[in-house]
Design an enzyme around this catalytic site. Structure first.
Site, short mmCIF file in Angstrom:
data_model
loop_
_atom_site.label_atom_id
_atom_site.label_comp_id
_atom_site.label_asym_id
_atom_site.label_seq_id
_atom_site.Cartn_x
_atom_site.Cartn_y
_atom_site.Cartn_z
N THR A 154 -13.13 4.14 4.75
CA THR A 154 -13.16 4.10 3.28
C THR A 154 -12.96 2.64 2.84
OG1 THR A 154 -10.81 4.76 3.27
CG2 THR A 154 -12.45 6.48 2.91
N LYS A 180 -9.18 5.58 11.31
CA LYS A 180 -9.40 4.93 10.03
C LYS A 180 -8.10 4.97 9.25
CE LYS A 180 -10.12 6.22 6.38
NZ LYS A 180 -9.27 6.31 5.13
N THR A 191 -4.59 8.04 3.69
CA THR A 191 -5.67 8.79 4.29
C THR A 191 -5.89 8.17 5.65
OG1 THR A 191 -7.19 7.43 3.05
CG2 THR A 191 -6.78 9.61 2.18
N GLU A 278 -4.76 -2.32 2.99
CA GLU A 278 -5.54 -2.77 1.84
C GLU A 278 -5.02 -4.11 1.31
OE1 GLU A 278 -7.12 1.48 0.07
OE2 GLU A 278 -5.19 0.71 -0.62
N ASN A 400 -6.57 -0.98 -5.46
CA ASN A 400 -6.11 0.34 -5.90
C ASN A 400 -6.24 0.54 -7.40
OD1 ASN A 400 -4.96 2.07 -3.58
ND2 ASN A 400 -4.32 -0.01 -3.12
N THR A 405 -11.31 7.81 -10.33
CA THR A 405 -12.32 8.84 -10.48
C THR A 405 -13.48 8.38 -11.34
OG1 THR A 405 -11.09 9.70 -12.38
CG2 THR A 405 -10.65 10.69 -10.23
#
Length: 405
Positions: A154, A180, A191, A278, A400, A405
């Site tokens: 991702t 990942k 995740t 990240e 982030n 969405t």
């Protein structure tokens, strides 16, 4: 089993699949990013399987399905994977979609549905585009490259891969893993997904015990941002095609060698995830010694790498040991508060819980490296523990803030 003086021989090699494993990864447009986002991993024959899973109460549909499937008899032969959409918090429809994926791959490979696992990662709350998955499935081909390791990414900057070979019963056994994870990383088994394959012959129940123990000191000792995902999962498949005598219990001659090889792969993948957090620019490793027990040592190590203040200081090349000792002191662990020692990149900063004279500029310069190592002595026992994390950068917020969405 090996004697205490013997060390297992582990040969780290370039990415190579064990005998009988194949994969593929393709782009079907599940997300908005132009990348591979769908794939599969499978074995020629059914494999012993084990898994560890997120402790987040909102466990994603594919994660729960894979856990339930493996728990039937600790067997899998294939896993279908996707990125972009986590299929988490999607209610009855999400469960139905995961079951449909399982059935579709089973039909395509002509195997039982109870031999198929499902893994998803990406945006929480969004539904899978089942039409795209159905159309993409026939395009998957049995390959020996690393496409599946790219299909699960991702916000990762690159795939995480590790591969070793060990000798079991006179046979060369390969243990290969990929993973990942970049954000929402604070595993408790974000995740975060990890997959390990091996051609070793290992009993399924023993494989589960070995994986659980290995994950406790590897994946469960990394943190990027303190958030535990709904989709965390690590799965191991052992298909036995190396034809070693099956390892059935921990007293078997080759067990320690196999367990060491598996743990090495898990550890390498975990550290790669931490380093690729990240926005991260540095890997942070904390080593705790002289703890009362290993559980407390691991808790202290993870508290240090998880501290936002420590992470920010390391991003700024600032040897601010006060933040480190504050993080240590928040942990419910035994420690001699008058005799704690701290070093950074091998340079002593604190002894007997007070500052030592050190060259701040020299320490700061050493902290510009891609890896910063913090050593902590609690002066309360003989146990040790490790944890890994990354620095906290401006780019973490940027990534982030735009992931929505």
């Amino acid at each position: 089993m090996m004697t205490q003086d013997e060390e297992p021989s582990i040969n780290q090699i370039s990415f190579t699949w064990p005998k009988g494993f194949y994969n593929d990864g393709i782009k079907i447009g599940l997300g908005t990013v132009d990348k591979k986002d769908f794939g599969y991993l499978f074995s020629q024959v059914p494999a012993a399987a084990a898994g560890t899973y997120t402790t987040n109460k909102f466990q994603a549909a594919p994660t729960k399905l894979t856990k339930d499937t493996i728990n039937i008899d600790h067997k899998l032969q294939a896993v279908i994977v996707n990125s972009a959409i986590a299929n988490s918090c999607t209610g009855a429809q999400g469960t139905k979609d995961a079951l449909t994926e399982q059935q579709w791959l089973a039909d395509a490979l002509n195997i039982d549905t109870n031999l198929v696992g499902v893994a998803s990662t990406g945006l929480i709350g969004a539904y899978l585009d089942m039409d795209k998955i159905k159309a993409g499935l026939p395009k998957l081909q049995p390959k020996t490259g690393d496409d599946v390791s790219q299909a699960v990414l991702t916000t990762d900057k690159q795939p995480k891969q590790a591969c070793v070979q060990v000798e079991l019963d006179g046979k060369t056994v390969t243990i290969t893993g990929f993973a990942k994870g970049s954000g929402m990383i604070h595993p408790k088994m974000a995740t975060m997904l990890g997959f390990v394959t091996t051609d070793a012959a290992v009993d399924g129940d023993l494989l589960q015990e070995t994986l659980s123990a290995g994950v406790d000191t590897t994946f469960n000792q990394i943190t990027v941002d303190g958030d535990t995902s709904t989709n965390d999962m690590v799965v191991v498949l052992a298909n036995g095609m190396a034809q070693n005598t099956e390892i059935k219990n921990a007293a078997d001659t080759d067990y320690d060698t196999f367990a060491a090889g598996l743990k090495f792969v898990l550890g390498e993948l975990a550290k790669q995830i931490a380093a690729d957090g990240e926005g991260a620019t540095k890997l942070i490793e904390t080593n705790v010694t002289e703890a009362l027990n290993s559980t407390e040592a691991q808790s202290v190590a993870k508290a240090v790498v998880g501290s936002s203040l420590v992470k920010a200081a390391i991003f700024g090349d600032d040897p601010n040991w006060g933040r480190i000792i504050a993080a240590i002191g928040m942990v419910d662990a035994h420690m001699d508060v008058d005799h704690v020692a701290i070093s950074a990149n091998g340079i002593p900063l604190v002894k007997d819980s007070v500052a030592l004279p050190f060259d701040e500029a020299m320490v700061s310069e050493s902290m510009k490296a891609a890896k910063v190592t913090i050593d902590v002595s609690l002066n309360s026992g003989t146990a040790v523990g490790q944890a890994w994390g990354c620095d906290l950068t401006y780019n973490y917020v940027k990534i982030n803030a735009s992931y929505h969405t």
